[in-house]
Design a protein around this motif. Sequence first.
Motif, mmCIF file in Angstrom:
data_model
loop_
_atom_site.group_PDB
_atom_site.id
_atom_site.type_symbol
_atom_site.label_atom_id
_atom_site.label_comp_id
_atom_site.label_asym_id
_atom_site.label_seq_id
_atom_site.Cartn_x
_atom_site.Cartn_y
_atom_site.Cartn_z
ATOM 1 N N GLY A 1 0.712 -1.001 0.026
ATOM 2 C CA GLY A 1 0.088 -0.085 0.075
ATOM 3 C C GLY A 1 0.807 1.248 -0.130
ATOM 4 O O GLY A 1 1.918 1.295 -0.164
ATOM 5 N N PHE A 2 0.216 2.169 0.334
ATOM 6 C CA PHE A 2 0.914 3.631 0.359
ATOM 7 C C PHE A 2 2.003 3.598 1.542
ATOM 8 O O PHE A 2 1.376 3.270 2.700
ATOM 9 C CB PHE A 2 -0.064 4.719 0.574
ATOM 10 C CG PHE A 2 -0.682 4.858 -1.047
ATOM 11 C CD1 PHE A 2 -0.130 5.290 -2.178
ATOM 12 C CD2 PHE A 2 -2.195 4.799 -1.030
ATOM 13 C CE1 PHE A 2 -0.989 5.244 -3.266
ATOM 14 C CE2 PHE A 2 -3.094 4.970 -2.242
ATOM 15 C CZ PHE A 2 -2.203 5.184 -3.429
ATOM 16 N N LEU A 3 3.058 4.209 1.282
ATOM 17 C CA LEU A 3 4.044 4.567 2.155
ATOM 18 C C LEU A 3 3.998 5.685 3.135
ATOM 19 O O LEU A 3 4.480 6.828 2.469
ATOM 20 C CB LEU A 3 5.455 4.141 1.521
ATOM 21 C CG LEU A 3 5.767 3.001 0.763
ATOM 22 C CD1 LEU A 3 6.915 2.906 0.268
ATOM 23 C CD2 LEU A 3 5.420 1.669 1.695
ATOM 24 N N GLN A 4 3.486 5.810 4.316
ATOM 25 C CA GLN A 4 3.461 6.703 5.154
ATOM 26 C C GLN A 4 3.045 6.280 6.622
ATOM 27 O O GLN A 4 2.897 5.224 6.772
ATOM 28 C CB GLN A 4 1.840 7.533 4.782
ATOM 29 C CG GLN A 4 0.943 6.697 4.792
ATOM 30 C CD GLN A 4 -0.290 7.374 4.043
ATOM 31 O OE1 GLN A 4 0.020 7.702 2.646
ATOM 32 N NE2 GLN A 4 -1.508 7.666 4.723
ATOM 33 N N PRO A 5 3.613 7.238 7.454
ATOM 34 C CA PRO A 5 3.589 6.781 8.936
ATOM 35 C C PRO A 5 2.490 6.157 9.142
ATOM 36 O O PRO A 5 2.190 4.950 10.141
ATOM 37 C CB PRO A 5 4.097 8.102 9.539
ATOM 38 C CG PRO A 5 4.786 8.992 8.439
ATOM 39 C CD PRO A 5 4.034 8.493 7.282
ATOM 40 N N SER A 6 1.272 6.447 9.019
ATOM 41 C CA SER A 6 -0.085 5.869 9.626
ATOM 42 C C SER A 6 -0.385 4.370 9.219
ATOM 43 O O SER A 6 -0.857 3.902 9.875
ATOM 44 C CB SER A 6 -1.183 6.940 9.006
ATOM 45 O OG SER A 6 -1.343 6.728 7.593
ATOM 46 N N LYS A 7 0.473 4.056 8.174
ATOM 47 C CA LYS A 7 0.196 2.588 7.655
ATOM 48 C C LYS A 7 0.978 1.776 8.531
ATOM 49 O O LYS A 7 0.706 0.584 8.913
ATOM 50 C CB LYS A 7 0.732 2.543 6.247
ATOM 51 C CG LYS A 7 0.144 3.317 5.283
ATOM 52 C CD LYS A 7 -1.489 2.848 5.246
ATOM 53 C CE LYS A 7 -2.208 3.450 4.189
ATOM 54 N NZ LYS A 7 -3.608 2.983 4.075
ATOM 55 N N GLY A 8 2.039 2.337 9.351
ATOM 56 C CA GLY A 8 2.666 1.373 10.422
ATOM 57 C C GLY A 8 3.630 0.315 9.814
ATOM 58 O O GLY A 8 3.934 -0.558 10.773
ATOM 59 N N PHE A 9 3.926 0.502 8.644
ATOM 60 C CA PHE A 9 5.054 -0.712 8.211
ATOM 61 C C PHE A 9 6.123 -0.926 8.997
ATOM 62 O O PHE A 9 6.540 -1.921 8.969
ATOM 63 C CB PHE A 9 5.145 -0.545 6.608
ATOM 64 C CG PHE A 9 3.947 -0.611 5.786
ATOM 65 C CD1 PHE A 9 2.743 -1.209 6.261
ATOM 66 C CD2 PHE A 9 4.030 -0.261 4.162
ATOM 67 C CE1 PHE A 9 1.507 -1.399 5.456
ATOM 68 C CE2 PHE A 9 2.822 -0.282 3.721
ATOM 69 C CZ PHE A 9 1.539 -0.711 3.912
ATOM 70 N N ASP A 10 6.592 0.043 9.578
ATOM 71 C CA ASP A 10 7.939 -0.123 10.378
ATOM 72 C C ASP A 10 7.621 -0.700 11.705
ATOM 73 O O ASP A 10 8.608 -1.482 11.828
ATOM 74 C CB ASP A 10 8.369 1.658 10.712
ATOM 75 C CG ASP A 10 7.264 2.086 11.569
ATOM 76 O OD1 ASP A 10 5.959 2.448 11.003
ATOM 77 O OD2 ASP A 10 7.332 2.756 12.577
ATOM 78 N N ARG A 11 6.334 -0.910 12.097
ATOM 79 C CA ARG A 11 6.005 -1.685 13.230
ATOM 80 C C ARG A 11 6.238 -3.275 12.848
ATOM 81 O O ARG A 11 6.607 -4.055 13.580
ATOM 82 C CB ARG A 11 4.762 -1.617 13.779
ATOM 83 C CG ARG A 11 4.398 -0.186 13.803
ATOM 84 C CD ARG A 11 2.765 0.061 14.209
ATOM 85 N NE ARG A 11 2.399 -0.512 15.595
ATOM 86 C CZ ARG A 11 1.136 -0.528 16.015
ATOM 87 N NH1 ARG A 11 0.404 0.137 15.031
ATOM 88 N NH2 ARG A 11 0.681 -0.801 17.354
ATOM 89 N N ALA A 12 6.095 -3.720 11.505
ATOM 90 C CA ALA A 12 6.296 -5.026 11.113
ATOM 91 C C ALA A 12 7.600 -5.365 11.035
ATOM 92 O O ALA A 12 8.177 -6.605 11.447
ATOM 93 C CB ALA A 12 5.555 -5.269 9.729
#
Length: 336
Positions: A198-209
């Motif tokens: 999906g779109f890469l932005q802080p709200s997506k939380g991919f860094d948490r994964a």
Amino acid sequence: MQGGTALRILLVSSYPPRHCGVGSYAHGQAGRLREEGHEVTVLSPPDGDGDVRVPFENGRPFFRAARIGGRFDRIVVQFQPSLYYPPRRPVAKVLASLGLLWLAVERGRRLELVVHEADPPKRWRPDYLLLAWGFAKAGRVSFHTRAEWRALERDYRIRVRGAVIEHRIESGPRTERDVARQRLGIGPGDGPVFVCAGFLQPSKGFDRAVEAMAANGSTGARLYIVGSIREDTAENRDFVRALRERAGEVPGVTVEERFLPGDEFDLWVSAADWLVIPYRRSWSSGMLARARALGVPAIVTAVGGLAEQAGAGDTVVKDDEGLRRAFRQAGREALR
């Protein structure tokens, strides 16, 4: 059909070829309505393939819909703030809310707002006051979960003529997992394949994964983060830079920054053992709807309406520790 009668429907939304989840949703809705025999006219921004095209700024799509709305039996507005409310332009925001209120007053019961998201209001601001009145005046306000419905009424201190509708998305048949991985160049491995897309932005939380992968060490699991920046802001660029740097430090994590068309989205979801949706902020999720349509389980954070939207085969987590546990459990299951 309404009572067996074909309706004339005006659909206000972003629209393909614009790269936009709401536009894809609207495209699918328009197709289904036409298959049912209705006559659908799409009002889109200039970069969309609508029948009527106007810039989506200063409330112009709403004023245009109010002006031509007398020709239609229903007017459906796909509401997502970023479509109509440009950042750091207060006058344009007031005009957008004024336009929506004018549409609601002029066309009343004919108007349906499909709310994909609504920002928490600052009730002293005129744009939010006008928007609240617009929500309250609309003939119907549709949500994808009851949690979203309750949140909007609570935050805006209003009551709406609400309804819950299914979050349906366009997707093709699922590609077999091994075939999808072969097409994407994902080789065989011992652990599970996790996918964030999906779109890469802080709200997506991919860094948490990424941090969940780091916490579980080298278990053979692989995490693929695939997507692109939607809004080219300093915050989003910094987020992607930090995400890439951290991913380079964690074994098994790959970041691919590029836009995914719908068919490739489906391919990545089909390739996953688990689709990971670690959002920090959301209402409902088109990605979660896509995972369900393709029969792929998801690990999803309990924000907005996601816990309600999740299915029986999904894992809902409350925090980062829950995310780490879900990754560990998925790794154990892969070794059985």
